[in-house]
Design an enzyme around this catalytic site. Sequence first.
Site, PDB file in Angstrom:
ATOM      1  CG  ASP A 119      -1.614   1.270   1.460  1.00  0.00           C
ATOM      2  OD1 ASP A 119      -2.299   1.708   0.525  1.00  0.00           O
ATOM      3  OD2 ASP A 119      -1.486   1.861   2.562  1.00  0.00           O
ATOM      4  CG  ASP A 126      -1.590   7.742   0.098  1.00  0.00           C
ATOM      5  OD1 ASP A 126      -0.630   8.510   0.006  1.00  0.00           O
ATOM      6  OD2 ASP A 126      -2.391   7.526  -0.831  1.00  0.00           O
TER       7      ASP A 126
HETATM    8  C1  XBP Z   1      -5.215   6.388   0.509  1.00  0.00           C
HETATM    9  C2  XBP Z   1      -6.286   7.184  -0.096  1.00  0.00           C
HETATM   10  C3  XBP Z   1      -5.999   8.225  -1.085  1.00  0.00           C
HETATM   11  C4  XBP Z   1      -5.218   9.416  -0.572  1.00  0.00           C
HETATM   12  C5  XBP Z   1      -5.382  10.593  -1.491  1.00  0.00           C
HETATM   13  O1  XBP Z   1      -4.757   5.447  -0.409  1.00  0.00           O
HETATM   14  O2  XBP Z   1      -7.441   6.949   0.194  1.00  0.00           O
HETATM   15  O3  XBP Z   1      -7.226   8.688  -1.568  1.00  0.00           O
HETATM   16  O4  XBP Z   1      -5.745   9.798   0.672  1.00  0.00           O
HETATM   17  O5  XBP Z   1      -5.049  10.291  -2.793  1.00  0.00           O
HETATM   18  P1  XBP Z   1      -3.890   4.116  -0.032  1.00  0.00           P
HETATM   19  P2  XBP Z   1      -5.860  10.878  -4.051  1.00  0.00           P
HETATM   20  O6  XBP Z   1      -3.828   3.970   1.451  1.00  0.00           O
HETATM   21  O7  XBP Z   1      -4.658   3.001  -0.697  1.00  0.00           O
HETATM   22  O8  XBP Z   1      -2.539   4.336  -0.649  1.00  0.00           O
HETATM   23  O9  XBP Z   1      -6.321  12.254  -3.690  1.00  0.00           O
HETATM   24  O10 XBP Z   1      -4.855  10.879  -5.178  1.00  0.00           O
HETATM   25  O11 XBP Z   1      -7.037   9.950  -4.273  1.00  0.00           O
HETATM   26 MG    MG Z   2      -3.015   3.233   3.212  1.00  0.00          MG
END
Ligand code: XBP
Ligand code: MG
Length: 245
Positions: free
Chosen positions: A8, A10
């Site tokens: 993953d 973020d």
């Molecule tokens: C986390 C998310 C993303 C980010 C923002 O993704 O939900 O939406 O918060 O990114 P993960 P965008 O944990 O799956 O990596 O604004 O580009 O959607």
């Molecule tokens: Mg995440």
Amino acid sequence: MLKCLLWDVDGTLADTERDGHRVAFNKAFDEAAIERHWDIPTYGKLLEVTGGKERIKTDFGDKLSTQEIAQLHARKTFFYQELIQHGHIPLRAGVQRLLEEAKDAGLILGVVTTTTPSALEALVVHTLGEAWLKTFAVMAAGDIVPAKKPAPDIYDYALNALGLNASDCLAIEDSYNGVMSATQAGIKTLITINDYTAKQDFSTAELVVSELGEPDRKAITIYHNPHQLKAHHISLQDCHALFQK
Ligand code: XBP
Ligand code: MG
């Protein structure tokens, strides 16, 4: 046999949400003269919704059209890339170490995220370096699937792109939405928590730790641990052990 680690982005590769995405959303609101500020707790609640455009839609309802949301989100992505380029968001402890360890051992590496592809690319280039864009055998991101996490679609997409089965992989995630997505795709999951996700339900995870950690720094904290794994940090060997149990 463990063949692949699926990462993953973020909250897992880096703590991007509070000081990255949140700040970029607020800059986009300010630039568009929209009276809205997502403070740290407010953003924490909004993180229940994955995907930036979906998050804006949740907060604004019908006050913004789909096109307005898309424009606002494009500016948010620009501001996010600026923050990343300036080196404001480092990788989490142990991420680069475990990535290198797995790469050197010949494991397949992939990225599975709801984030916009250009935001992901910026993070990879400015933390790991451009060569990693090719090292990752798949970078599954954003709107390429109909439903974002917690739906399993993005993991299913990555497995299909790699020609692998769920039983070949271990996912590394940080959130309830992430573990649900991986679990529903049939993939065992290791969780590294962060401030936003620490109290979430990780009962379907193989192991929950404070971070991947480094051998020469303080020990990690281990929480949900059905396998009784004892570790100071998480090594590739620990990943193999978790996977086999
Ligand atoms: C986390 C998310 C993303 C980010 C923002 O993704 O939900 O939406 O918060 O990114 P993960 P965008 O944990 O799956 O990596 O604004 O580009 O959607
Ligand atoms: Mg995440």
